[in-house]
Design an enzyme around this catalytic site. Structure first.
Site, short mmCIF file in Angstrom:
data_model
loop_
_atom_site.label_atom_id
_atom_site.label_comp_id
_atom_site.label_asym_id
_atom_site.label_seq_id
_atom_site.Cartn_x
_atom_site.Cartn_y
_atom_site.Cartn_z
N GLY A 90 0.71 -1.05 0.19
CA GLY A 90 -0.34 0.05 0.33
C GLY A 90 1.07 1.55 0.29
O GLY A 90 0.36 2.63 -0.38
N HIS A 91 2.12 1.29 -0.01
CA HIS A 91 3.04 2.34 0.08
C HIS A 91 4.36 1.97 -0.92
O HIS A 91 4.83 1.49 -0.92
CB HIS A 91 3.24 2.78 1.38
CG HIS A 91 3.93 3.28 1.85
ND1 HIS A 91 5.81 3.86 1.75
CD2 HIS A 91 3.84 5.11 2.22
CE1 HIS A 91 5.79 5.14 2.21
NE2 HIS A 91 4.25 6.12 2.41
N PHE A 92 3.79 2.38 -1.67
CA PHE A 92 2.84 3.00 -3.09
C PHE A 92 2.92 1.72 -3.63
O PHE A 92 3.29 1.44 -4.46
CB PHE A 92 3.32 3.99 -3.59
CG PHE A 92 3.54 5.12 -2.27
CD1 PHE A 92 2.51 6.22 -2.16
CD2 PHE A 92 4.88 5.73 -2.54
CE1 PHE A 92 2.40 7.19 -0.87
CE2 PHE A 92 4.93 6.32 -1.16
CZ PHE A 92 3.94 7.28 -0.67
N THR A 125 7.70 1.84 -1.01
CA THR A 125 8.57 2.49 -0.93
C THR A 125 8.54 1.97 0.93
O THR A 125 7.39 2.28 1.03
CB THR A 125 8.66 3.74 -1.41
OG1 THR A 125 9.08 4.44 -2.25
CG2 THR A 125 9.25 4.73 0.21
#
Length: 148
Positions: free
Chosen positions: A51-53, A58
């Site tokens: 979810g990041h990203f 990252t």
């Protein structure tokens, strides 16, 4: 000495953190009560990368700071004066993020205890990848009884 043996304790022998929140895989240098150098091997399987990203995974900066705090905690916890005590994160100062950290990177975490008393301490740390600084921060921690 085999690859699985180390002259240093495992991080989970000094810290109360456990998966998925233990962010330090191994200790490579340790001066009890003074300094610790540890590694975090980022495989890409860590859930936060999804979810990041999406499309550009990252490592979140806040997790880099937490990994530095855990590394400082390893240095503090290894001091004989803190037997039966727990270092709790008390504050972050001057955190700076210098480069992106991505799956496959190994984060080298270096933390130095700047001040340590029976009640609190200060530490400074740097996280890097291949010699390039990724994060720098100063941290404060409080000392509490491990069992209350």
């Amino acid at each position: 000495m085999t690859d699985s043996e180390s002259e240093f304790p495992r991080p989970d022998e000094l810290l109360p953190h456990r998966a998925p929140f233990l962010l330090v895989d191994e200790i490579v240098e340790l001066q009890p009560g003074e300094r610790c150098v540890a590694l975090w091997h980022l495989t890409g399987d860590e859930e936060f990368f999804a979810g990041h990203f999406p499309g550009r995974p990252t490592l979140p900066g806040v997790l880099m700071v937490e990994a530095l705090a855990q590394t400082a905690g390893l240095a503090a916890a290894s001091a004989s004066s803190l037997d039966g005590k727990l270092a709790l994160f008390g504050g972050i100062d001057k955190a700076r993020f210098r480069r992106q950290v991505v799956p496959g990177d190994t984060l080298r975490l270096e933390a130095t205890i700047d001040r340590l008393s029976a009640r609190a301490g200060r530490a400074s740390g740097t996280a890097s990848v291949n010699g390039q600084a990724a994060c720098e921060a100063s941290m404060m921690f409080l000392i509490a009884n491990a069992t209350d």
